[in-house]
Design an enzyme around this catalytic site. Structure first.
Site, PDB file in Angstrom:
ATOM      1  N   LEU A  87       0.798  -1.224   0.000  1.00  0.00           N
ATOM      2  CA  LEU A  87       0.000   0.000   0.000  1.00  0.00           C
ATOM      3  C   LEU A  87       0.829   1.270   0.000  1.00  0.00           C
ATOM      4  CD1 LEU A  87      -2.931  -1.104   2.299  1.00  0.00           C
ATOM      5  CD2 LEU A  87      -2.815  -1.050  -0.186  1.00  0.00           C
ATOM      6  N   LYS A 142     -13.815   2.032  11.548  1.00  0.00           N
ATOM      7  CA  LYS A 142     -13.338   2.512  12.832  1.00  0.00           C
ATOM      8  C   LYS A 142     -12.217   1.600  13.329  1.00  0.00           C
ATOM      9  CE  LYS A 142     -15.151   1.278  16.852  1.00  0.00           C
ATOM     10  NZ  LYS A 142     -14.718  -0.048  17.290  1.00  0.00           N
ATOM     11  N   HIS A 172     -20.850   0.321  12.708  1.00  0.00           N
ATOM     12  CA  HIS A 172     -21.758  -0.756  12.289  1.00  0.00           C
ATOM     13  C   HIS A 172     -22.997  -0.848  13.179  1.00  0.00           C
ATOM     14  CE1 HIS A 172     -19.695  -3.198  15.345  1.00  0.00           C
ATOM     15  NE2 HIS A 172     -20.738  -3.996  15.313  1.00  0.00           N
ATOM     16  N   LYS A 176     -27.523  -1.915  12.542  1.00  0.00           N
ATOM     17  CA  LYS A 176     -28.272  -3.003  13.180  1.00  0.00           C
ATOM     18  C   LYS A 176     -29.771  -2.729  13.037  1.00  0.00           C
ATOM     19  CE  LYS A 176     -24.776  -4.146  16.636  1.00  0.00           C
ATOM     20  NZ  LYS A 176     -24.419  -5.550  16.489  1.00  0.00           N
ATOM     21  N   GLU A 210     -20.544  -7.384  26.554  1.00  0.00           N
ATOM     22  CA  GLU A 210     -20.094  -8.554  25.794  1.00  0.00           C
ATOM     23  C   GLU A 210     -19.593  -9.605  26.765  1.00  0.00           C
ATOM     24  OE1 GLU A 210     -17.976  -7.560  21.909  1.00  0.00           O
ATOM     25  OE2 GLU A 210     -17.394  -5.938  23.221  1.00  0.00           O
ATOM     26  N   ASP A 229     -12.980   2.104  21.996  1.00  0.00           N
ATOM     27  CA  ASP A 229     -13.505   1.003  21.177  1.00  0.00           C
ATOM     28  C   ASP A 229     -15.032   1.042  21.089  1.00  0.00           C
ATOM     29  OD1 ASP A 229     -13.019  -1.350  19.657  1.00  0.00           O
ATOM     30  OD2 ASP A 229     -13.639  -2.589  21.363  1.00  0.00           O
ATOM     31  N   HIS A 234     -19.954   3.700  19.224  1.00  0.00           N
ATOM     32  CA  HIS A 234     -21.251   3.014  19.269  1.00  0.00           C
ATOM     33  C   HIS A 234     -22.179   3.602  20.339  1.00  0.00           C
ATOM     34  CE1 HIS A 234     -19.158   0.353  16.698  1.00  0.00           C
ATOM     35  NE2 HIS A 234     -18.625  -0.442  17.601  1.00  0.00           N
ATOM     36  N   LYS A 334     -16.120  -5.892  28.363  1.00  0.00           N
ATOM     37  CA  LYS A 334     -15.833  -7.248  27.886  1.00  0.00           C
ATOM     38  C   LYS A 334     -15.963  -8.187  29.076  1.00  0.00           C
ATOM     39  CE  LYS A 334     -13.828  -6.177  23.744  1.00  0.00           C
ATOM     40  NZ  LYS A 334     -14.592  -6.440  22.524  1.00  0.00           N
TER      41      LYS A 334
HETATM   42  C1  BG6 Z   1     -16.411  -3.418  17.514  1.00  0.00           C
HETATM   43  C2  BG6 Z   1     -15.373  -3.455  18.597  1.00  0.00           C
HETATM   44  O1  BG6 Z   1     -16.540  -2.115  16.994  1.00  0.00           O
HETATM   45  O2  BG6 Z   1     -17.658  -3.819  18.049  1.00  0.00           O
HETATM   46  C3  BG6 Z   1     -15.267  -4.831  19.217  1.00  0.00           C
HETATM   47  O3  BG6 Z   1     -14.107  -3.091  18.054  1.00  0.00           O
HETATM   48  C4  BG6 Z   1     -16.623  -5.290  19.684  1.00  0.00           C
HETATM   49  O4  BG6 Z   1     -14.359  -4.838  20.305  1.00  0.00           O
HETATM   50  C5  BG6 Z   1     -17.656  -5.145  18.566  1.00  0.00           C
HETATM   51  O5  BG6 Z   1     -16.522  -6.653  20.057  1.00  0.00           O
HETATM   52  C6  BG6 Z   1     -19.050  -5.430  19.073  1.00  0.00           C
HETATM   53  O6  BG6 Z   1     -19.922  -5.468  17.975  1.00  0.00           O
HETATM   54  P1  BG6 Z   1     -21.227  -6.366  18.045  1.00  0.00           P
HETATM   55  O7  BG6 Z   1     -21.932  -6.049  16.761  1.00  0.00           O
HETATM   56  O8  BG6 Z   1     -20.773  -7.782  18.164  1.00  0.00           O
HETATM   57  O9  BG6 Z   1     -21.968  -5.906  19.256  1.00  0.00           O
END
Ligand code: BG6
Length: 488
Positions: A87, A142, A172, A176, A210, A229, A234, A334
Site C-alpha cells: 500500500l 473505525k 456498524h 443493526k 459482551e 472502542d 457506538h 468485555k
Molecule cells: C467493535 C469493537 O466495533 O464492536 C469490538 O471493536 C466489539 O471490540 C464489537 O466486540 C461489538 O460489535 P457487536 O456487533 O458484536 O456488538
C-alpha cells in the site's frame, strides 16, 4: 447497476469475520448486484484461485445456516478477485487503476479495512491515480484515529482527496436492525414523543455488554481500550439517536445535523467530573457461561502490567431544554455476565400514588441484541379491580410487560448490520454513515477522560469476569437513587 468493491486489508480479520460473510449473505438474498467485482487487496502472495480457496475455508467457520454450499460458493466466488499490493508503493496503485480500468463500473467503493494509520497514504495514492472521481466512494472503518488530533489528521487527508459525500465512516451499530427501529419508534409514531423529555423521563441507560474477552486482538485492544472502542462511537451514536430532536426529513444530513447538536450539547468533563462520573475497570479471571476464563492481563499479546480499561460506565447529561438534569448512563464491558445490548428508558413515578404497595415506574426497554425487540413495563391491577381501586390489599398492582419481538414480527426481512452498510455504500445511501464533524465532536467530548486517565492509574478497578463490572459502577447510578436494569 454494476460495481467494483475493493477491500484494502483483503486478508485481514475484519474482511473474513464480517465483510465477506455479509457480502455472501447479500448475494444469497439476491441483493448484491450480479454485475459486480469484489477485489481483495493485500500483501499476501495469492492469486484469484488461492484467495477464493482461503475465503471458502473462512466462510466454512460461520454458523451452519450462514455457510455456503459448494455450489453457492462457486457462483459467489466468480465475482471475487485478488490483487497483491504494497500500500505504500505507487506502482501498485497503477496496477489497481489498470485492473479497475478493464471496464467502467457504475460505482467503485474502496473499503479501507486496514489500520487507520494507512488511511492517509491510501487516499493520497488513490487521488494521485485519479481514483477519486465522482463514481468512487471510500469507506473508512473505525477506529478513526485514537484521539481528536489523529482523527482530524485522517479527516484532513481524506478531505484532500474525497468530498464529504464520497467519504463514508462506518459505525456498524447504525446498521443493526434494532437501531434502525429506534428511529422508527421515535419518528414513525406519535405515542412516545410527548413523553420523550425531562418532565416524564427519570434516566436513560445504555448498556453494551459482551461476554467475550479480547480474543486474538490483544495488541489492538490494549492500545485502544473500551472508551475508544465502544463509547466514543457506538454508545455515543445510540445516545444521539435517543436524544436528538425530530429531523426535518429522513435525508442523511438532516439526521446528522440533529445528532451533531446532541453531541455539542453534552456536558463537558473536567478532571473532577471524570473522577466522580466515570468508572473504568479491567477484568480478572472468572466464570463466563460456566467456564473459567483468564483475566485480561493473562490474555495473549497483552502486557502483564497493562492499565487498559475493558469496562467503562459513565454518567452524562445533555444540556438543552428537553433533557436538562436527566442522567444518561452509558456502560460497556468485555467479559460481562452475558452478551446483551439494550437501552432502558426509566420513566418518572406517578406524581400522586393512590394505590398501596410498590409503585414501579414505567420502563421502556429497547433490546438491541441478542434479541431485537421492545418491552413496555406497566402496572396493572392484580386480582379484582375494585380491591385495587379501594386500595385494599398490600400489593394492589403488579408489573406486567408488553413484549414485541421484531425477529418474529418480521422473520424474513432482517438484514445484518454489515450487509446493510455494504449495500448502502454501494447504493450511495449515506444516512447510516457518520459525518466527520460528528465524529470529531465525539472525540472532543471523550478527550478530557483520556487526559485524566493518562495521569492516573489508580482509578482502574478490577472486576471478576462474568459479572456486571466493578461495584463502583452500581454506586455511580445508586448515588442518583437509581439502579442498573439487572439490579432492579
Ligand atoms: C467493535 C469493537 O466495533 O464492536 C469490538 O471493536 C466489539 O471490540 C464489537 O466486540 C461489538 O460489535 P457487536 O456487533 O458484536 O456488538
Amino acid at each position: 447497476m454494476s460495481f467494483d468493491l475493493v477491500f484494502f486489508g483483503g486478508t485481514g480479520d475484519l474482511t473474513w469475520r464480517k465483510l465477506m460473510p455479509s457480502l455472501f449473505q447479500a448475494w444469497r438474498h439476491g441483493k448484491l448486484p450480479r454485475d459486480g467485482r469484489i477485489l481483495g487487496v493485500a500483501r499476501d502472495d495469492l492469486d484469484d484461485a488461492r484467495y477464493r480457496q482461503w475465503l471458502q475455508d473462512r466462510l466454512q467457520e460461520a454458523d451452519s445456516a450462514k455457510r455456503p454450499t459448494p455450489d453457492e460458493f462457486r457462483q459467489f466466488a466468480e465475482q471475487v478477485h485478488y490483487l497483491r499490493m504494497d500500500l505504500s508503493v505507487a506502482a501498485d496503485y497503477a496496477r489497481l487503476t489498470q485492473w479497475l480500468g478493464q471496464r467502467q463500473a457504475d460505482t467503485t467503493v474502496m473499503y479501507l479495512a486496514t489500520s487507520p494509520h494507512l488511511f492517509p497514504v491510501i487516499c493520497q495514492q488513490l487521488g494521485d491515480c485519479g481514483l477519486n472521481h465522482d463514481k468512487v466512494r471510500v469507506v473508512l472503518e473505525k477506529p478513526l484515529g485514537h484521539d481528536l488530533a489523529s482523527a482530524q489528521e485522517i479527516n484532513r487527508a481524506v478531505r484532500a482527496v474525497f468530498s464529504e459525500q464520497q467519504a463514508l465512516r462506518i459505525d456498524h451499530y447504525l446498521g443493526k436492525p434494532s437501531v434502525q427501529n429506534l428511529m422508527a419508534l421515535r419518528f414513525g409514531n406519535v405515542l412516545f414523543e410527548p413523553l420523550w423529555r425531562r418532565e416524564s423521563i427519570a434516566n436513560i441507560q445504555i448498556t453494551l455488554a459482551e461476554s467475550m474477552g479480547v480474543g486474538t486482538r490483544g495488541d489492538f485492544y490494549d492500545r485502544t481500550g473500551a472508551l475508544r472502542d465502544m463509547i466514543q462511537n457506538h454508545a455515543l451514536q445510540l445516545l444521539t439517536m435517543m436524544a436528538m430532536e425530530p429531523p426535518s426529513s429522513a435525508d442523511a444530513d438532516a439526521i446528522r445535523d440533529e445528532k451533531l447538536k446532541v453531541l455539542r450539547s453534552l456536558k463537558p468533563f473536567d478532571a473532577h467530573t471524570v473522577t466522580r462520573d466515570v468508572v473504568r475497570g479491567q477484568y480478572r479471571s472468572g466464570m463466563v457461561h460456566g467456564q473459567t476464563v483468564p483475566g485480561y492481563l493473562e490474555e495473549a499479546k497483552v502486557p502483564a502490567d497493562s492499565h487498559t480499561e475493558t469496562f467503562v460506565a459513565l454518567r452524562c447529561e445533555v444540556q438543552n431544554w428537553r433533557w436538562a438534569g436527566v442522567p444518561f448512563y452509558l456502560r460497556t464491558g468485555k467479559r460481562m455476565a452475558h452478551r446483551h445490548a439494550e437501552i432502558v428508558v426509566n420513566f418518572r413515578a406517578t406524581p400522586h400514588p393512590i394505590f398501596p404497595g410498590s409503585q414501579a415506574p414505567n420502563k421502556l426497554v429497547i433490546k438491541l441484541q441478542p434479541e431485537d425487540g421492545l418491552e413496555l413495563h406497566l402496572l396493572a391491577a392484580k386480582g379484582t379491580v375494585s380491591s385495587a381501586l379501594s386500595g385494599s390489599g398490600t400489593e394492589a398492582l403488579s408489573p406486567v410487560s408488553l413484549d414485541l419481538d421484531f425477529d418474529k414480527a418480521f422473520p424474513t426481512d432482517r438484514v445484518g448490520a454489515y450487509e446493510r452498510m455494504l449495500l448502502d455504500a454501494l447504493a450511495g445511501r449515506l444516512n447510516l454513515f457518520v459525518r466527520s464533524d460528528e465524529q470529531e465532536q465525539a472525540w472532543r467530548w471523550v478527550e478530557p477522560i483520556l487526559e485524566a486517565w493518562r495521569h492516573d492509574h489508580q482509578s482502574l478497578r478490577p472486576y471478576t469476569a462474568g459479572t456486571w463490572g466493578p461495584p463502583a459502577a452500581s454506586a455511580l447510578v445508586a448515588r442518583d437513587g437509581f439502579n442498573w436494569a439487572e439490579e432492579s
